[in-house]
Enzyme design. Structure first.
Site, PDB file in Angstrom:
ATOM      1  N   SER A 151      -0.591  -2.744   5.899  1.00 46.99           N
ATOM      2  CA  SER A 151      -1.873  -2.385   5.281  1.00 46.99           C
ATOM      3  C   SER A 151      -2.806  -1.839   6.344  1.00 46.99           C
ATOM      4  O   SER A 151      -2.689  -2.186   7.520  1.00 46.99           O
ATOM      5  CB  SER A 151      -2.508  -3.614   4.626  1.00 46.99           C
ATOM      6  N   TYR A 165      -5.438 -12.272   4.944  1.00 46.99           N
ATOM      7  CA  TYR A 165      -4.641 -11.102   4.598  1.00 46.99           C
ATOM      8  C   TYR A 165      -4.489 -10.190   5.813  1.00 46.99           C
ATOM      9  O   TYR A 165      -3.390  -9.684   6.100  1.00 46.99           O
ATOM     10  CB  TYR A 165      -5.307 -10.353   3.447  1.00 46.99           C
ATOM     11  N   LYS A 169      -0.923  -9.051   7.501  1.00 42.52           N
ATOM     12  CA  LYS A 169      -0.500  -7.659   7.502  1.00 42.52           C
ATOM     13  C   LYS A 169      -0.422  -7.088   8.920  1.00 42.52           C
ATOM     14  O   LYS A 169       0.388  -6.205   9.205  1.00 42.52           O
ATOM     15  CB  LYS A 169      -1.427  -6.812   6.626  1.00 42.52           C
TER      16      LYS A 169
END
Length: 260
Positions: A151, A165, A169
Site C-alpha cells: 500500500s 495498517y 503494509k
C-alpha cells in the site's frame, strides 16, 4: 464461441490470486483471465469467490475457487496443491488478501485485537503464502512470478489513524524485497505493488458517497481521482509478465502521485 484476447501474455499459465472475492483481487483475477490464464481465486468466504469464477467463465475463461485462510500454513499449502492438481502448474501468484482494522484509532487507542488481526493477515499471510508458492515454483523449469499487494500507506506515506495498517503494509514491502533477493536464484521473481486510493470500498471515508469521495480526491491526489481497479491490475500483470523479466524486488507505487 469466445474471441481471443487482444493480449494473451498468460495463455497456458496458471495464476493464483488471494483475496479475490472483490475489489482489487477480483479485478486482478479478471485481468489474468482476460489474457488467457487459468485462474485460481482464493479467500475465506466461498460465495464471493464463486461470483468471481462466474464472471470469468461467462467471458470464456477458466477458473477455480478455493476457500483458504492465508494465516494458516496448511490451508495455503492445500491451496497451491489444488491449483497444480487442477491446472498443472503455478506460474503466477498475487498475494492480495489483507485487512484494515481499527481505522481512525490513534496509535495509543488501537485495540490489541485489531493489531493482531492485521499482523496475522497482512504480514504472516504474506510470509506463509509465498513460502508455499515458492516451494512449488522452484520445482518448475520456468519458475514463476509473485506479486504482493502492499500500500502507499506504509513505507511511502502515513495517515493519521492508520498506524497498525501502515506498519503491516510497510512489512509487506520489505518482506517482498527480501524474498526477491532470496529466491531469484530459484527462478522466482518477487515484486510488490503499492496502490493508493482505488475505486474500492476501502477508499471511502465513514458515510462518504461516491460524489463526496470524488470531490475529496480532487484535492488529495495530484491526479485528481482514485485509480481504477483495472489500472492497479495492469501494474500487477506487468510485473508478473515476461516483459518485466529483469524487474526483481521492486515496489511499484500506483497512487496518482499522492506520494510523489
Amino acid at each position: 464461441m469466445t474471441t481471443a484476447p487482444a493480449r494473451a501474455r498468460f495463455t497456458g499459465r496458471t495464476a493464483l490470486v488471494t483475496g479475490a472475492g472483490g475489489g482489487i483481487g477480483r479485478g486482478v483475477a479478471l485481468a489474468f483471465a482476460d489474457e488467457g490464464a487459468n485462474v485460481v481465486v482464493a479467500g475465506r468466504r466461498r460465495e464471493p469467490l464463486e461470483e468471481t469464477v462466474t464472471l470469468i467463465e461467462r467471458a470464456g475463461g477458466k477458473a477455480l475457487a478455493v476457500s483458504a485462510d492465508v494465516t494458516r500454513a496448511a490451508e495455503v499449502r492445500a491451496l497451491v496443491s489444488a491449483a497444480v492438481e487442477r491446472f498443472g502448474s503455478l506460474d503466477v501468484a498475487v498475494n492480495n488478501a489483507g485487512v484494515m482494522a481499527g481505522r481512525g484509532r490513534l496509535t495509543a487507542d488501537l485495540p490489541e485485537e485489531d493489531w493482531r488481526t492485521m499482523l496475522d493477515t497482512n504480514v504472516t499471510g504474506v510470509l506463509l503464502a509465498p513460502q508455499a508458492e515458492v516451494a512449488q515454483m522452484r520445482t518448475q523449469p520456468n519458475g514463476g512470478a509473485i506479486v504482493n499487494i502492499a500500500s502507499r500507506i506504509g513505507v511511502h506515506s502515513r495517515l493519521r489513524g492508520t498506524a497498525g495498517y501502515a506498519v503491516t503494509k510497510a512489512a509487506v514491502s520489505v518482506l517482498s524485497r527480501s524474498a526477491a533477493l532470496d529466491h531469484i536464484a530459484d527462478g522466482v521473481r518477487i515484486n510488490a505493488v503499492s496502490p493508493g486510493p482505488t475505486a474500492t470500498d476501502m477508499s471511502f471515508g465513514p458515510g462518504e458517497t461516491e460524489t463526496g469521495r470524488a470531490e475529496r480526491m480532487r484535492t488529495e491526489v495530484p491526479l485528481g481521482r482514485v485509480s481504477t481497479v483495472e489500472e492497479v491490475a495492469a501494474a500487477v500483470l506487468y510485473l508478473a509478465s515476461d516483459e518485466a523479466a529483469p524487474v526483481v524486488g521492486t515496489d511499484l507505487v500506483v497512487d496518482g502521485g499522492s506520494t510523489a
